[in-house]
Write a protein that holds these residues in place. Structure first.
Motif, short mmCIF file in Angstrom:
data_model
loop_
_atom_site.label_atom_id
_atom_site.label_comp_id
_atom_site.label_asym_id
_atom_site.label_seq_id
_atom_site.Cartn_x
_atom_site.Cartn_y
_atom_site.Cartn_z
N ASP A 110 37.50 91.46 42.90
CA ASP A 110 36.58 92.15 43.79
C ASP A 110 37.25 93.32 44.50
N SER A 111 38.43 93.71 44.03
CA SER A 111 39.11 94.87 44.64
C SER A 111 40.08 95.44 43.62
N ASP A 112 40.56 96.66 43.88
CA ASP A 112 41.55 97.20 42.95
C ASP A 112 42.95 96.91 43.51
N GLY A 113 43.17 95.66 43.87
CA GLY A 113 44.42 95.24 44.51
C GLY A 113 45.52 94.89 43.52
N GLU A 114 46.23 93.85 43.91
CA GLU A 114 47.47 93.46 43.26
C GLU A 114 47.37 93.18 41.77
N TRP A 115 46.19 92.71 41.36
CA TRP A 115 46.05 92.25 39.98
C TRP A 115 46.07 93.38 38.94
N ILE A 116 45.89 94.61 39.38
CA ILE A 116 45.77 95.73 38.43
C ILE A 116 46.91 95.75 37.41
N ASP A 117 48.13 95.44 37.89
CA ASP A 117 49.29 95.45 36.98
C ASP A 117 49.12 94.47 35.82
N PHE A 118 48.33 93.40 36.04
CA PHE A 118 48.16 92.40 34.97
C PHE A 118 47.46 93.01 33.77
N ALA A 119 46.67 94.04 34.02
CA ALA A 119 45.91 94.65 32.93
C ALA A 119 46.86 95.15 31.85
N LYS A 120 47.98 95.72 32.27
CA LYS A 120 48.96 96.23 31.29
C LYS A 120 49.58 95.06 30.53
N LYS A 121 49.90 93.99 31.28
CA LYS A 121 50.52 92.82 30.64
C LYS A 121 49.58 92.19 29.62
N ILE A 122 48.29 92.19 29.98
CA ILE A 122 47.28 91.64 29.08
C ILE A 122 47.22 92.47 27.79
N GLU A 123 47.30 93.76 27.95
CA GLU A 123 47.31 94.65 26.77
C GLU A 123 48.57 94.38 25.93
N ASN A 124 49.72 94.29 26.60
CA ASN A 124 50.97 94.05 25.86
C ASN A 124 50.98 92.70 25.15
N ALA A 125 50.26 91.73 25.72
CA ALA A 125 50.21 90.40 25.09
C ALA A 125 49.35 90.43 23.82
N GLY A 126 48.58 91.49 23.62
CA GLY A 126 47.84 91.62 22.36
C GLY A 126 46.33 91.51 22.47
N ALA A 127 45.80 91.44 23.69
CA ALA A 127 44.34 91.32 23.83
C ALA A 127 43.66 92.55 23.23
N ASP A 128 42.51 92.31 22.58
CA ASP A 128 41.79 93.43 21.96
C ASP A 128 40.93 94.17 22.95
N GLY A 129 40.63 93.53 24.07
CA GLY A 129 39.80 94.17 25.07
C GLY A 129 39.95 93.42 26.38
N LEU A 130 39.43 94.02 27.44
CA LEU A 130 39.49 93.38 28.76
C LEU A 130 38.12 93.44 29.40
N GLU A 131 37.61 92.26 29.77
CA GLU A 131 36.33 92.20 30.47
C GLU A 131 36.61 92.00 31.96
N LEU A 132 36.06 92.87 32.78
CA LEU A 132 36.26 92.74 34.22
C LEU A 132 35.00 92.14 34.83
N ASN A 133 35.17 90.94 35.35
CA ASN A 133 34.06 90.29 36.02
C ASN A 133 34.15 90.68 37.49
N ILE A 134 33.52 91.80 37.82
CA ILE A 134 33.61 92.29 39.19
C ILE A 134 32.57 91.54 40.02
N PHE A 135 33.10 90.68 40.84
CA PHE A 135 32.28 89.65 41.47
C PHE A 135 32.12 89.97 42.95
N ILE A 136 31.14 90.80 43.26
CA ILE A 136 30.92 91.14 44.67
C ILE A 136 29.48 90.80 45.04
N LEU A 137 29.32 89.73 45.80
CA LEU A 137 27.99 89.39 46.30
C LEU A 137 27.78 90.24 47.56
N PRO A 138 26.70 91.02 47.65
CA PRO A 138 26.57 91.90 48.82
C PRO A 138 26.17 91.14 50.07
#
Ligand SMILES: Cc1cc2nc3c(=O)[nH]c(=O)nc-3n(C[C@H](O)[C@H](O)[C@H](O)COP(=O)(O)O)c2cc1C
Length: 329
Positions: A110-138
């Motif tokens: 729900d933010s562009d915080g600490e986890w952003i770096d994981f996206a690169k690791k996920i790519e390096n691990a071989g994932a074909d794509g990344l789904e972002l479940n942006i979970f913000i209940l207003p």
């Protein structure tokens, strides 16, 4: 006649339109292999939750398992986090080694915080794509709609700055100007949108007065909203659509493709009926195409879209007016 069931979704070639959506069924590699065997064209891994990681650290603090020296806490926190992330990265690698279908990782955020770096690791691990479940209940009375929308743009920008694999956004439907927002989002360079995220629903236990989660699994009726928005937006967006929520049989898959989805994601039906349901649904889709002289899935994608049908108002409010006046209710 042999039917071509293949489709393309978020830049990935899929052998058929059935993707297993993010859930516990994709939590271990043995199950992912089984899902492929039953016909799944791709699998979205269970989400790595921002909160899940933080909760792990917090619960350890609360349980006072460790003494309160802050450097020990920091170490434990770091270790717990690393471990969870490493397990997730290992799951991606193992799934890639043991299957030949696209593996899409998923992050709940729900933010562009600490986890952003994981996206690169996920790519390096071989994932074909990344789904972002942006979970913000207003639900925050101090937060404007514009601020919430901006969070989506910020997250996408940050993820795209570290990773170059295809990105899908699993959408919420809690937006006042949904069509306009979805269109703008689709112009950020994302590859797909998933319509829609299904929030856990609250229920109140009247004996204990406790709020509990209810309705874990969807019902087919819930697909109507997905069908509406897919039908309205598929030809307007600059990205693909995966339809999800309430798709429980082959007929429903066909409807969502006809509305304009490039693929579908299925979860509840597999929990309720078993993963063998994928094969049954595929047979149903193939039979319908065959019986109606369609040669391929691409022949039906979007043929009942708002832009292509004779009565586009069927997706709009005008249809309600017509219904109520015609039926005299
Ligand atoms: C048991 C269960 C676990 C789920 N876990 C996740 C998850 O980790 N991440 C996510 O984005 N969606 C998760 N979902 C939501 C599904 O991916 C899907 O969007 C939703 O269930 C609607 O599809 P359906 O009608 O086929 O169930 C979960 C759903 C269920 C039932």
């Amino acid at each position: 006649m042999s039917i071509d069931l293949s489709t393309s979704y978020m830049g990935l070639k899929l052998k058929n339109p059935i993707i297993v959506g993010a859930c516990g069924l994709s939590e271990d590699v043995e199950n992912i292999v089984k899902l492929e065997k039953h016909g799944a064209a791709a699998v979205v891994l269970k989400s790595l939750f921002e909160e899940q990681i933080l909760m792990d650290i917090d619960s350890q603090r609360m349980n006072n398992i460790f003494d309160s020296y802050s450097d020990v806490e920091n170490y434990i926190g770091f270790y717990t986090k690393q471990n969870k992330i490493n397990n997730y990265l290992k799951l991606i690698k193992d799934a890639k080694e043991n299957t030949s279908i696209p593996i899409i990782a998923s992050i709940n955020c729900d933010s562009d915080g600490e986890w952003i770096d994981f996206a690169k690791k996920i790519e390096n691990a071989g994932a074909d794509g990344l789904e972002l479940n942006i979970f913000i209940l207003p639900s925050d009375t101090e937060k404007t709609g514009q601020e919430i929308e901006q969070t989506y743009f910020d997250i996408i920008k940050s993820v795209k700055s570290v990773s170059s694999i295809p990105i899908a956004i699993k959408m919420s439907y809690y937006f006042s100007g949904f069509a306009n927002f979805a269109k703008k989002l689709s112009e950020t360079g994302i590859d797909a949108m998933v319509f829609f995220n299904r929030f856990f629903s609250p229920d109140i236990n009247i004996r204990t007065q406790k709020v509990e989660s209810a309705y874990i699994y969807s019902t087919p009726e819930e697909n109507a909203m997905v069908l509406r928005w897919t039908g309205i937006l598929a030809n307007k967006l600059n990205c693909d659509i995966a339809a999800t929520t309430g798709i429980h049989d082959g007929k429903s898959i066909i409807k969502n493709l006809m509305a304009g989805a490039n693929a579908v994601q299925i979860v509840s039906a597999l929990y309720l009926n078993g993963i063998g349901d994928i094969t049954i649904m595929l047979q149903e889709v193939e039979k319908h195409l065959n019986d109606n002289n369609f040669k391929s899935i691409s022949d039906i994608i979007g043929i009942a879209n708002k832009e292509t049908i004779a009565n586009p108002q069927a997706y709009q409010r005008a249809q309600f007016m017509k219904y109520f006046s015609d039926s005299g209710k």
